[in-house]
Design an enzyme around this catalytic site. Structure first.
Site, PDB file in Angstrom:
ATOM      1  N   GLU A 175      47.659 -16.409 115.144  1.00 55.01           N
ATOM      2  CA  GLU A 175      47.354 -16.116 116.552  1.00 55.01           C
ATOM      3  C   GLU A 175      47.673 -17.278 117.489  1.00 55.01           C
ATOM      4  O   GLU A 175      46.774 -17.875 118.106  1.00 55.01           O
ATOM      5  CB  GLU A 175      45.883 -15.708 116.708  1.00 55.01           C
ATOM      6  CG  GLU A 175      45.529 -14.435 115.978  1.00 55.01           C
ATOM      7  CD  GLU A 175      44.097 -13.963 116.235  1.00 55.01           C
ATOM      8  OE1 GLU A 175      43.445 -14.478 117.153  1.00 55.01           O
ATOM      9  OE2 GLU A 175      43.639 -13.071 115.507  1.00 55.01           O
TER      10      GLU A 175
ATOM     11  N   GLU B 130      44.548  -9.027 109.814  1.00 53.07           N
ATOM     12  CA  GLU B 130      43.114  -9.097 110.161  1.00 53.07           C
ATOM     13  C   GLU B 130      42.716  -7.828 110.888  1.00 53.07           C
ATOM     14  O   GLU B 130      43.446  -7.357 111.775  1.00 53.07           O
ATOM     15  CB  GLU B 130      42.822 -10.257 111.134  1.00 53.07           C
ATOM     16  CG  GLU B 130      42.727 -11.615 110.531  1.00 53.07           C
ATOM     17  CD  GLU B 130      42.329 -12.676 111.567  1.00 53.07           C
ATOM     18  OE1 GLU B 130      41.716 -12.336 112.599  1.00 53.07           O
ATOM     19  OE2 GLU B 130      42.661 -13.850 111.331  1.00 53.07           O
TER      20      GLU B 130
HETATM   21  O1  IFM Z   1      37.410 -15.092 113.565  1.00 55.54           O
HETATM   22  C1  IFM Z   1      38.593 -14.795 114.229  1.00 55.54           C
HETATM   23  C2  IFM Z   1      39.793 -15.328 113.456  1.00 55.54           C
HETATM   24  O2  IFM Z   1      39.696 -16.692 113.224  1.00 55.54           O
HETATM   25  C3  IFM Z   1      41.070 -15.064 114.238  1.00 55.54           C
HETATM   26  N1  IFM Z   1      41.165 -13.692 114.603  1.00 55.54           N
HETATM   27  C4  IFM Z   1      40.021 -13.053 115.235  1.00 55.54           C
HETATM   28  C5  IFM Z   1      38.779 -13.316 114.397  1.00 55.54           C
HETATM   29  C6  IFM Z   1      37.553 -12.643 115.050  1.00 55.54           C
HETATM   30  O3  IFM Z   1      37.342 -13.170 116.318  1.00 55.54           O
END
Ligand code: IFM
Length: 472
Positions: free
Chosen positions: A187, A375
């Site tokens: 990200e 994710e």
């Molecule tokens: O916890 C975070 C992760 O580190 C990166 N993506 C979003 C998740 C939830 O906020």
């Protein structure tokens, strides 16, 4: 099939919107099922074995930056408990484990001297995964920049591209004999936006003047990291993980539609398009033309890298409207909590249809070979009661999002894997420990782990039991 409408609900009461049973077999036998984590959020042990400070250690020491004054000095103590935690991964039935490497454990000076104790730790972790027949997936960078590099300008300094390339090479040489799947950055938009523009994340730099150089250095580094890995590990599968959200205009007015295009350029297109050779998405957001001030000859080529897969990280959809009060972006988000839609404990809209739409959107890029959800998950206000966490809202969330992933797959999207976020409740950045995303509950005082109902459901699903949603 019964359809449930989730309007005006308390977040933890979210229920599946369809009662369709899901089964792992529907996704095909090669589909990869994993759980994702990040070093800083779980490891703790920040002073052990020669690790140096990263930007989050320093940020967390400052007053008022992290909710309740929380810090990650111990986090989930995964550094010491990794064996038992990997056994939990196995018990839950996941076959892939995604984790990130701490740059400051491996190169405490940012570059140069390698800290063998840090390398040894990741070797033990990887070997334990392999012993359990779990495939390790490495993320090189999940936001924990060595503080020593931040002192030299961090992501604002173009030299970071060299430092990052060196770090990538050290990791490839150390772990590449056993690790096939690599993710270069996690990200990058969060780093540029929250870390260097709004200052809500470490290193806490504020100011729009930081945004474009940081974006450019991250975009160069993602490609350079990819090249280093490919050169040293020709058989590796190399990806990059970006956050993405369906963006919906608040009305059909021309101003709101243009605002939604600008938000889409930032939230979804900014890091993938330069890698695909399309340049930055200036068409939708002319402000991005100013990035040329930070570009040098040959950069357009250097920004390109042909990733084997793109990792998409999707949690919510956003609705935006034009606003004269927000210079540069000229837009504001209409919060989900004001829109009569179901939300998670963080007020994020639960939007399985948004997952479907975003998968379709990314599938349209010609240069994208393969998509993986690296994710997806939800924070709820979980309560441990009599040894149980009855997180029905999270089960329903996973049910509906997986249903959407399956629909996209059946409609032709080349999606090959799904990683739940996350294994353990952990240090959720500026929210500290107040936002619990885990399939496993952590009591941060005792470090005791309790598999939540959602974790048990996931385990059943991965054992190919039909995954019926809870109905009450
Ligand atoms: O916890 C975070 C992760 O580190 C990166 N993506 C979003 C998740 C939830 O906020």
């Amino acid at each position: 099939m019964e359809t449930v409408i989730n309007h005006h609900i308390k977040e933890s009461d979210y229920r599946p919107t369809t009662t369709s049973p899901l089964s792992r077999g529907d996704f095909g036998s090669d589909f990869k099922w994993g759980v994702a984590t990040a070093a800083y959020q779980i490891e703790g042990a920040v002073y052990e074995d020669g690790r140096s400070d990263c930007v989050w250690d320093v940020f967390a020491r400052k007053k008022g930056k992290i909710r309740n004054g929380d810090h990650a000095r111990h986090a989930c103590d995964f550094y010491n408990k990794y064996e038992q935690d990997l056994e939990l991964v196995k018990e839950l039935g996941f076959e892939q484990f995604r984790f990130s490497l701490s740059w400051s454990r491996i190169l405490p000076d940012g570059h140069g001297r390698v800290n063998q104790a840090g390398v040894d730790y990741y070797n033990r972790l990887i070997d334990k995964c392999i012993a359990l027949d779990i495939e390790p997936w490495i993320t090189l960078y999940h936001w924990d920049l060595p503080q020593i590099l931040e002192r030299a300008g961090g992501w604002k300094n173009r030299r970071i591209v060299e430092w990052f390339a060196e770090y990538a090479a050290v990791c490839a040489n150390a772990f590449g004999d056993r690790v096939q799947h690599w993710i270069v950055l996690n990200e990058p938009m969060a780093v540029a936006g929250l870390g260097y523009t709004t200052g809500e994340h470490a290193p806490g730099n504020k100011g729009i003047h930081n945004f474009l150089p940081v974006v450019h250095h991250l975009a160069l580094s993602q490609a350079e990291g990819g090249r280093v890995l490919r050169q040293l590990l020709p058989n590796a599968r190399i990806g990059n993980a970006i956050s993405c959200s369906q963006v919906i205009p608040n009305s059909q007015s021309a101003a709101d539609i243009r605002a939604a295009r600008r938000a889409d350029a930032l939230m979804n297109r900014l890091f993938i398009e330069p890698a695909l050779g399309l340049g930055y998405p200036k068409d939708a957001f002319p402000f991005l033309s100013n990035i040329k001030r930070f570009m040098r000859e040959g950069d357009r080529e250097k920004l390109k890298f042909d990733f084997d897969f793109w990792g998409l990280q999707n949690y919510f959809s956003v609705v935006v409207q034009h606003s004269y009060l927000a210079p540069v972006m000229w837009l504001k988000e209409v919060p989900a909590t004001l829109r009569n839609v179901p939300t998670t404990g963080l007020g994020w809209e639960i939007s399985p249809s948004g997952m479907y739409e975003i998968l379709k959107q990314f599938q349209q890029y010609k240069g994208v070979r393969e998509l993986v959800i690296t994710e997806n998950g939800a924070a709820f206000k979980d309560k441990l009661k009599d040894g149980n966490v009855e997180d029905h809202g999270r089960q329903a969330y996973y049910h509906d999002y997986l249903d959407a992933v399956l629909k996209a797959k059946n409609d032709g999207v080349n999606i090959t894997g799904y990683f739940a976020w996350t294994l353990l409740d952990n240090f959720e950045w500026a929210h500290g420990y107040s936002a619990r995303f885990g399939l496993v509950y952590v009591d941060f005082k005792t470090q005791e782990r309790t598999v939540k109902e959602s974790g048990k459901w996931f385990a059943g699903f991965l054992k190919n039991q039909k995954w019926e949603p809870v109905s009450n």
